[in-house]
Motif scaffolding. Structure first.
Motif, short mmCIF file in Angstrom:
data_model
loop_
_atom_site.label_atom_id
_atom_site.label_comp_id
_atom_site.label_asym_id
_atom_site.label_seq_id
_atom_site.Cartn_x
_atom_site.Cartn_y
_atom_site.Cartn_z
N SER A 179 0.83 -1.21 0.00
CA SER A 179 0.00 0.00 0.00
C SER A 179 0.86 1.26 0.00
CB SER A 179 -0.93 -0.01 1.21
OG SER A 179 -1.76 -1.16 1.22
N LEU A 180 1.97 1.24 0.74
CA LEU A 180 2.85 2.40 0.78
C LEU A 180 3.50 2.64 -0.58
CD1 LEU A 180 4.31 4.61 2.38
CD2 LEU A 180 6.02 2.90 3.03
N VAL A 181 3.95 1.57 -1.24
CA VAL A 181 4.58 1.71 -2.54
C VAL A 181 3.58 2.24 -3.56
CG1 VAL A 181 5.63 0.44 -4.44
CG2 VAL A 181 6.33 -0.04 -2.10
N VAL A 182 2.36 1.71 -3.56
CA VAL A 182 1.33 2.18 -4.49
C VAL A 182 1.00 3.65 -4.24
CG1 VAL A 182 -1.08 1.90 -5.18
CG2 VAL A 182 0.36 -0.11 -4.87
N PHE A 183 0.94 4.04 -2.98
CA PHE A 183 0.64 5.44 -2.65
C PHE A 183 1.74 6.36 -3.15
CE2 PHE A 183 1.20 8.99 0.35
CZ PHE A 183 -0.01 9.62 0.19
N LEU A 184 3.00 5.95 -2.99
CA LEU A 184 4.11 6.79 -3.47
C LEU A 184 4.14 6.88 -4.98
CD1 LEU A 184 6.96 5.66 -1.02
CD2 LEU A 184 5.58 7.74 -0.93
N ILE A 185 3.81 5.77 -5.66
CA ILE A 185 3.80 5.79 -7.12
C ILE A 185 2.69 6.71 -7.62
CG2 ILE A 185 3.36 4.38 -9.16
CD1 ILE A 185 4.78 2.10 -7.81
N ASN A 186 1.53 6.66 -6.98
CA ASN A 186 0.43 7.52 -7.40
C ASN A 186 0.72 9.00 -7.16
OD1 ASN A 186 -1.13 5.32 -8.17
ND2 ASN A 186 -2.10 5.12 -6.17
N ASP A 189 3.78 12.13 -10.50
CA ASP A 189 3.33 12.41 -11.86
C ASP A 189 2.23 11.46 -12.30
OD1 ASP A 189 3.11 13.62 -14.25
OD2 ASP A 189 5.06 13.01 -15.05
N PRO A 190 1.04 11.58 -11.71
CA PRO A 190 -0.04 10.63 -12.06
C PRO A 190 -0.47 10.72 -13.51
CG PRO A 190 -0.88 12.43 -10.74
CD PRO A 190 0.60 12.59 -10.75
N GLU A 191 -0.40 11.92 -14.14
CA GLU A 191 -0.86 12.06 -15.52
C GLU A 191 0.05 11.28 -16.48
OE1 GLU A 191 -1.79 15.56 -18.81
OE2 GLU A 191 -1.18 16.08 -16.77
N GLN A 192 1.37 11.41 -16.29
CA GLN A 192 2.30 10.68 -17.15
C GLN A 192 2.18 9.18 -16.93
OE1 GLN A 192 4.17 11.87 -19.55
NE2 GLN A 192 4.97 9.85 -20.06
N ARG A 193 1.97 8.75 -15.68
CA ARG A 193 1.82 7.33 -15.40
C ARG A 193 0.57 6.78 -16.05
NH1 ARG A 193 -0.70 4.28 -11.64
NH2 ARG A 193 -1.61 6.16 -10.74
N LEU A 194 -0.52 7.55 -16.01
CA LEU A 194 -1.76 7.12 -16.64
C LEU A 194 -1.61 7.02 -18.15
CD1 LEU A 194 -4.75 6.43 -16.13
CD2 LEU A 194 -5.26 8.86 -16.44
N ARG A 195 -0.87 7.95 -18.74
CA ARG A 195 -0.67 7.91 -20.18
C ARG A 195 0.18 6.71 -20.59
NH1 ARG A 195 1.48 13.36 -22.67
NH2 ARG A 195 -0.51 13.97 -21.70
N ASP A 196 1.26 6.46 -19.87
CA ASP A 196 2.11 5.31 -20.17
C ASP A 196 1.35 4.01 -19.99
OD1 ASP A 196 4.12 7.09 -20.66
OD2 ASP A 196 5.05 6.86 -18.67
#
Length: 223
Positions: A179-186, A189-196
Motif C-alpha cells: 500500500s505504501l509503494v502504491v501510494f508513493l507511485i500515485n 506524476d499521475p498524468e504521465q503514469r496514466l498515459r504510459d
C-alpha cells in the motif's frame, strides 16, 4: 477533396496528440478497465494463490491429524484455515464471474472488484490478521500450559502457533508495504503514469498524421 486539402487551418491549430487520443479511447472501453494495471493484478493474484494453497494445505494437514479429544485445537485451527482459504478462493471466483458477465459498468466498482483492487487488499489483510490471531491464541495456550518444557522437544501446538504468527505477520507487513509503494507511485506524476499505462495496454494501429494535408485527406475520406 482538393478544396479540403487547400483549406487553411485555423489560427492556433495544434496537431492531435496520439497519446491523448489513445487515452480517450481507453476511457470508453469498459472491458479494458479490468486490465489497466496488469502487474498489480498479477502480483495480487499470485499472493491470493499462495494464501489459498498455504491455508488450505495447513488446514487439511491439521484436520487429518485430529485423532482424539485432546486435539481439539487441531480441529478448530484446521477449520479456520480451510475457511480462510475458501474465502480467498470465493473472492477470486466472484471477480472472474463478474468480469465474464460484463454486468458491472461502473469504474468505481470495477476498481473495487478487479484483481489487484481494494477488495483484494482487504481480503489479504483480513486473512493475515486472522492468521496472527490464531497463532497468538495457540502460543498463549501453549505457554500457559508450560509448553514446551525445558529439555523436551517442541510440541505441535507451539510450532503451529509460531508458524501461523510468522505467516500472518508477514502477510500484514506485505500488505502495508504494498500500500505504501502504491501510494508513493500515485503521488509521482499521475498524468504521465496514466498515459504510459494506457499506451502499454492498448495501442492504436497506425500512426497519427501530423501534417495538415494528410489530416485533411483523412477527414475528407471519413466524410
Amino acid at each position: 477533396m482538393s478544396e479540403l486539402e487547400d483549406y487553411p487551418p485555423p489560427r492556433g491549430y495544434l496537431p492531435p496528440d496520439p497519446a491523448r487520443i489513445q487515452q480517450s479511447l481507453l476511457e470508453e472501453q469498459v472491458e479494458l478497465w479490468w486490465f489497466r494495471e496488469p502487474r498489480k493484478s498479477l502480483l495480487c493474484y499470485c499472493a491470493s494463490v499462495v494464501l489459498i494453497l498455504g491455508c488450505g494445505l495447513g488446514g487439511v494437514g491439521l484436520l487429518s491429524t485430529t485423532t482424539s479429544v485432546s486435539s481439539e485445537w487441531r480441529l478448530g485451527v484446521g477449520t479456520a484455515l480451510c475457511l480462510l482459504a475458501l474465502a480467498v478462493l470465493l473472492k477470486q471466483l466472484l471477480s472472474s464471474a463478474v468480469q465474464d458477465m460484463n454486468c458491472v459498468r461502473s469504474r468505481r466498482r470495477i476498481e473495487l472488484l478487479k484483481s489487484g483492487g481494494l477488495s483484494d487488499l482487504l481480503v489479504v489483510l483480513l486473512t493475515g490478521l486472522s492468521l496472527v490471531t490464531c497463532g497468538a491464541v495457540l502460543l498463549k495456550v501453549a505457554l500457559a500450559n508450560h509448553m514446551p518444557k525445558p529439555g523436551q522437544a517442541l510440541n505441535d501446538m507451539f510450532i503451529s502457533g509460531v508458524v501461523l504468527l510468522a505467516g500472518g505477520g508477514t502477510t500484514v507487513l506485505a500488505v502495508a508495504l504494498y500500500s505504501l509503494v502504491v501510494f508513493l507511485i500515485n503521488r509521482t506524476d499521475p498524468e504521465q503514469r496514466l498515459r504510459d499505462r494506457g499506451v502499454g495496454v492498448f495501442t492504436i494501429s497506425g500512426r497519427m498524421r501530423e501534417t495538415r494535408r494528410e489530416t485533411a485527406s483523412s477527414l475528407a475520406q471519413l466524410i
